[in-house]
Design a protein around this motif. Structure first.
Motif, short mmCIF file in Angstrom:
data_model
loop_
_atom_site.label_atom_id
_atom_site.label_comp_id
_atom_site.label_asym_id
_atom_site.label_seq_id
_atom_site.Cartn_x
_atom_site.Cartn_y
_atom_site.Cartn_z
N SER A 121 68.77 21.08 50.02
CA SER A 121 67.62 21.89 49.57
C SER A 121 66.88 21.20 48.43
O SER A 121 65.64 21.26 48.37
N LEU A 122 67.59 20.52 47.55
CA LEU A 122 66.94 19.81 46.46
C LEU A 122 66.25 18.55 46.97
O LEU A 122 65.18 18.19 46.48
N LYS A 123 66.84 17.91 47.96
CA LYS A 123 66.21 16.75 48.59
C LYS A 123 64.90 17.18 49.24
O LYS A 123 63.89 16.46 49.15
N SER A 124 64.87 18.34 49.85
CA SER A 124 63.66 18.85 50.47
C SER A 124 62.55 19.06 49.43
O SER A 124 61.38 18.71 49.68
N ILE A 125 62.90 19.59 48.27
CA ILE A 125 61.92 19.77 47.19
C ILE A 125 61.44 18.41 46.70
O ILE A 125 60.24 18.21 46.49
N ALA A 126 62.36 17.47 46.53
CA ALA A 126 61.99 16.12 46.09
C ALA A 126 61.04 15.48 47.10
O ALA A 126 60.04 14.86 46.71
N ASP A 127 61.33 15.65 48.38
CA ASP A 127 60.45 15.10 49.42
C ASP A 127 59.05 15.70 49.33
O ASP A 127 58.05 15.00 49.50
N GLN A 128 58.97 17.00 49.03
CA GLN A 128 57.67 17.65 48.89
C GLN A 128 56.91 17.10 47.69
O GLN A 128 55.70 16.88 47.77
N ILE A 129 57.62 16.88 46.59
CA ILE A 129 56.97 16.29 45.40
C ILE A 129 56.39 14.93 45.76
O ILE A 129 55.24 14.62 45.43
N ILE A 130 57.17 14.12 46.46
CA ILE A 130 56.73 12.78 46.85
C ILE A 130 55.54 12.86 47.81
O ILE A 130 54.58 12.10 47.68
N THR A 131 55.58 13.78 48.74
CA THR A 131 54.46 13.98 49.68
C THR A 131 53.19 14.33 48.92
O THR A 131 52.11 13.76 49.18
N GLU A 132 53.29 15.25 47.99
CA GLU A 132 52.12 15.65 47.21
C GLU A 132 51.63 14.49 46.33
O GLU A 132 50.43 14.31 46.15
N ARG A 133 52.56 13.72 45.80
CA ARG A 133 52.19 12.57 44.97
C ARG A 133 51.44 11.54 45.81
O ARG A 133 50.43 10.98 45.38
N GLU A 134 51.95 11.27 47.00
CA GLU A 134 51.29 10.30 47.89
C GLU A 134 49.90 10.78 48.27
O GLU A 134 48.96 9.99 48.36
N ALA A 135 49.73 12.09 48.47
CA ALA A 135 48.41 12.64 48.78
C ALA A 135 47.46 12.42 47.61
O ALA A 135 46.27 12.20 47.81
N LEU A 136 47.98 12.47 46.41
CA LEU A 136 47.16 12.25 45.22
C LEU A 136 46.53 10.86 45.23
O LEU A 136 45.38 10.68 44.85
N PHE A 137 47.25 9.88 45.74
CA PHE A 137 46.73 8.51 45.79
C PHE A 137 45.58 8.38 46.79
O PHE A 137 44.75 7.49 46.68
N ARG A 138 45.52 9.27 47.77
CA ARG A 138 44.48 9.19 48.79
C ARG A 138 43.18 9.89 48.35
O ARG A 138 42.20 9.82 49.05
N ILE A 139 43.21 10.54 47.21
CA ILE A 139 42.02 11.23 46.72
C ILE A 139 41.08 10.20 46.11
O ILE A 139 41.49 9.44 45.23
N PRO A 140 39.82 10.14 46.56
CA PRO A 140 38.88 9.13 46.02
C PRO A 140 38.70 9.27 44.51
O PRO A 140 38.61 10.37 43.98
N ASN A 141 38.70 8.14 43.82
CA ASN A 141 38.46 8.07 42.38
C ASN A 141 39.46 8.90 41.57
O ASN A 141 39.16 9.32 40.46
N ASN A 142 40.63 9.16 42.11
CA ASN A 142 41.68 9.91 41.39
C ASN A 142 41.18 11.25 40.87
O ASN A 142 41.60 11.72 39.85
N VAL A 143 40.23 11.85 41.57
CA VAL A 143 39.68 13.15 41.12
C VAL A 143 40.59 14.25 41.58
O VAL A 143 41.10 14.29 42.63
#
Length: 190
Positions: free
Chosen positions: A168-190
């Motif tokens: 269950s904690l690995k699942s939360i960690a995976d979600q954090i990483i997924t959201e972090r990776e999505a942040l990199f795809r946002i143009p100009n870090n906005v």
């Protein structure tokens, strides 16, 4: 318990409310979390323990609240501090003995829990270690978002990669990483 000893104990615990975590300070993160802030979020995360699991939630909560208590005396020692892991554990154990000596019978219970966590002797201790790792990557992600510095704190994700074992904690960690990776795809870090 002696009232003077309890006041001394309260002062020691109170130090943690003002001690910034070393890793963030070394990286010059503005307004870094305190040790007690870290321990508090871990304690809150202990509520995630599913009652169907063979884990003692009360014990987990207690471990989260004491796992870094020795740092009120020895400070927050990180791998960048030039202290061997063996010396770190020795210093922290001596500090915990000093702290626990102030608490009479309750002190021996606290020291036992601390040592169980340090030696990773139980399922609860390993769960708390996973909580510690989870909180670390969550905090790094929060700083990257808050300070608009995506990727700057990669080392914290790299050092924890694959180390969170509880599903269950690995699942939360995976979600954090997924959201972090999505942040990199946002143009100009906005």
């Amino acid at each position: 318990m002696d009232s003077r000893n309890l006041v001394e104990f309260l002062e020691l615990v109170g130090r943690l409310k003002h001690m910034a975590r070393t890793g963030w300070v070394l990286l010059k993160i503005p307004n870094p979390e305190t040790i007690s802030g870290h321990m508090y979020r871990m304690a809150m995360l202990s509520f995630l323990v599913d009652s169907k699991e063979n884990l003692n939630r009360e014990k987990i909560m207690q471990m989260t609240l004491i796992h870094d208590l020795a740092e009120c005396i020895v400070g927050d020692i990180t791998p960048h501090c030039g202290v061997t892991p063996e010396d770190k554990h020795r210093r922290e154990d001596v500090a915990m003995q000093e702290i626990c000596s102030l608490l009479g019978d309750k002190g021996s219970e606290m020291l036992e829990l601390f040592r169980e966590y340090e030696k990773q002797e139980s399922s609860e201790a390993r769960y708390v270690k996973d909580l510690d790792r989870l909180d670390l990557i969550m905090q790094a992600f929060e700083y990257e978002k808050r300070d608009q510095i995506p990727g700057k704190l990669q080392e914290f994700f790299t050092t924890q990669d694959g180390k969170i074992a509880h599903p269950s904690l690995k699942s939360i960690a995976d979600q954090i990483i997924t959201e972090r990776e999505a942040l990199f795809r946002i143009p100009n870090n906005v």
